[in-house]
Write an enzyme that holds these catalytic residues in place. Structure first.
Site, mmCIF file in Angstrom:
data_model
loop_
_atom_site.group_PDB
_atom_site.id
_atom_site.type_symbol
_atom_site.label_atom_id
_atom_site.label_comp_id
_atom_site.label_asym_id
_atom_site.label_seq_id
_atom_site.Cartn_x
_atom_site.Cartn_y
_atom_site.Cartn_z
ATOM 1 N NE ARG A 61 49.294 -70.794 -15.624
ATOM 2 C CZ ARG A 61 48.086 -70.964 -15.078
ATOM 3 N NH1 ARG A 61 47.202 -69.971 -15.109
ATOM 4 N NH2 ARG A 61 47.750 -72.117 -14.528
ATOM 5 C CE LYS A 92 49.490 -73.328 -18.527
ATOM 6 N NZ LYS A 92 50.179 -74.562 -18.115
ATOM 7 C CG HIS A 117 58.885 -71.139 -14.114
ATOM 8 N ND1 HIS A 117 59.728 -70.887 -15.168
ATOM 9 C CD2 HIS A 117 59.554 -72.010 -13.309
ATOM 10 C CE1 HIS A 117 60.844 -71.574 -15.011
ATOM 11 N NE2 HIS A 117 60.771 -72.251 -13.891
ATOM 12 N NE ARG A 147 51.630 -70.294 -12.217
ATOM 13 C CZ ARG A 147 50.320 -70.293 -11.973
ATOM 14 N NH1 ARG A 147 49.719 -69.193 -11.580
ATOM 15 N NH2 ARG A 147 49.614 -71.403 -12.124
ATOM 16 C CG HIS A 149 47.246 -75.224 -10.221
ATOM 17 N ND1 HIS A 149 47.838 -75.401 -8.984
ATOM 18 C CD2 HIS A 149 48.182 -74.592 -10.980
ATOM 19 C CE1 HIS A 149 49.057 -74.898 -8.995
ATOM 20 N NE2 HIS A 149 49.293 -74.416 -10.198
ATOM 21 C CE1 TYR A 196 54.154 -74.129 -6.279
ATOM 22 C CE2 TYR A 196 52.144 -75.132 -7.106
ATOM 23 C CZ TYR A 196 53.250 -74.336 -7.298
ATOM 24 O OH TYR A 196 53.465 -73.759 -8.517
#
Length: 335
Positions: free
Chosen positions: A165, A191, A254, A257, A280, A289
């Site tokens: 990211r 994150k 993004h 990514r 994730h 995906y």
């Protein structure tokens, strides 16, 4: 809700604030929620979005104080007010994802005020496959990055070949990148301060090595500009510039990514592997995906059509996919 359930619920109502003091109650609750956000581990973008939604809810309450005098009096009044705000947002054609973000923000607001509310979320449409570059577009981006210099080439490589990211790139320190003659890895802080280590393919090691040769091996932030460490905005601007040079105006980090995750899936990685590589929090995010987009559906139809004709070697689509999954030599990167 049944009469019995309503009665039971009424017995558990918690008084939050006198009904005639809704404006001050909202201001106090917003202040408490903002203090919580300031010390939370949420990303800067999430904190900014929640703060904006809290202000919007307080402003809406100010305009509808007469209808929701009990918005901070008890749980029933709070849920009625938030439900009405949700309806108003949907009537204004606000996207379901933004509505749900708003509900999450005010749920936090009431939690800081001492109660839990339960308001139905807006129904989200089933998301399709995230945007990703085609093989031809990816080649153009990599060539454009190479022409802009070693640093921008390294930025693009981190996103295309490690799924980083933009915020993770900005946080990178020199010691987070480990390169040897045959292996390499990067430690990314994602994150919620969750870290992960991602192996680097040969082409990414080559591009990062090229940048380190130019940057030097002094400890500190990995990505530097003329005025010091690059900010998130600076890295984003670098990607935008690469995209413009490649004929892809508006290219955002993004998308690079997403391209990484899409290539991993195309080359046989399973959902659990991609979840770990992407950082994730849930498999539901990774599952996007594995939902074919229009281009992939068209390619599947083409393969079926081709299989009904006499075999003459691989179809162009199969050859393109196979070439994307072959390792690239660091000594001769694609230009």
């Amino acid at each position: 809700m049944s009469t019995g359930a309503n009665a039971a619920r009424s017995q558990n109502v918690v008084a939050l604030r006198p009904a005639d003091d809704v404006g001050q109650a909202a201001a106090d609750a917003v202040a408490a929620a903002r203090r919580h956000l300031d010390r939370s581990k949420l990303s800067a973008n999430t904190v900014k979005a929640y703060t904006r939604q809290l202000a919007a809810y307080a402003a809406w309450l100010g305009e509808h104080a007469g209808e929701h005098e009990d918005a901070f009096a008890d749980v029933v009044g709070a849920e009625a007010a938030v439900t009405a705000w949700r309806r108003a947002l949907l009537d204004r054609r606000v996207s379901p994802s933004t509505v749900n973000q708003a509900i999450a923000a005010v749920t936090l607001l009431y939690a800081e005020a001492g109660t839990r509310i339960d308001v139905k979320r807006a129904r989200l449409p089933r998301p399709g496959e995230p945007d990703a570059l085609t093989a031809a577009q990816q080649n153009r981006v990599e060539r454009a990055a190479a022409r802009r210099g070693a640093r921008d080439r390294a930025i693009v490589a981190l996103m295309l070949y490690a799924g980083a990211r933009v915020e993770e790139c900005q946080r990178l320190q020199l010691q987070d990148v480990v390169l040897t003659a045959r292996t390499g890895e990067v430690h990314l802080l994602g994150k919620g301060e969750q870290g992960r280590t991602v192996p680097l393919p040969a082409i990414c090691r080559a591009h990062l090595g090229g940048w380190l040769n130019e940057r030097g091996r002094e400890p500190g932030p990995l990505l530097l500009g003329q005025r010091g460490p690059l900010t998130v905005s600076g890295i984003t601007q670098a990607v935008l510039a690469v995209g413009a040079d490649a004929g892809l105006s508006g290219l955002r980090p993004h998308v690079l990514r997403h391209t990484y995750a899409t290539r991993m899936r195309e080359c046989g990685a399973d959902m659990a592997q991609i979840k770990e590589l992407m950082g994730h929090a849930s498999l539901e995010t990774t599952a996007r995906y594995f939902r074919a987009g229009r281009a992939e559906v068209a390619a599947a139809v083409e393969r079926v059509s081709s299989s009904s004709r006499p075999a003459q070697g691989s179809t162009p689509i199969e050859e393109e996919k196979e070439s994307r999954c072959q390792p690239r030599s660091p000594s001769r990167p694609q230009l």
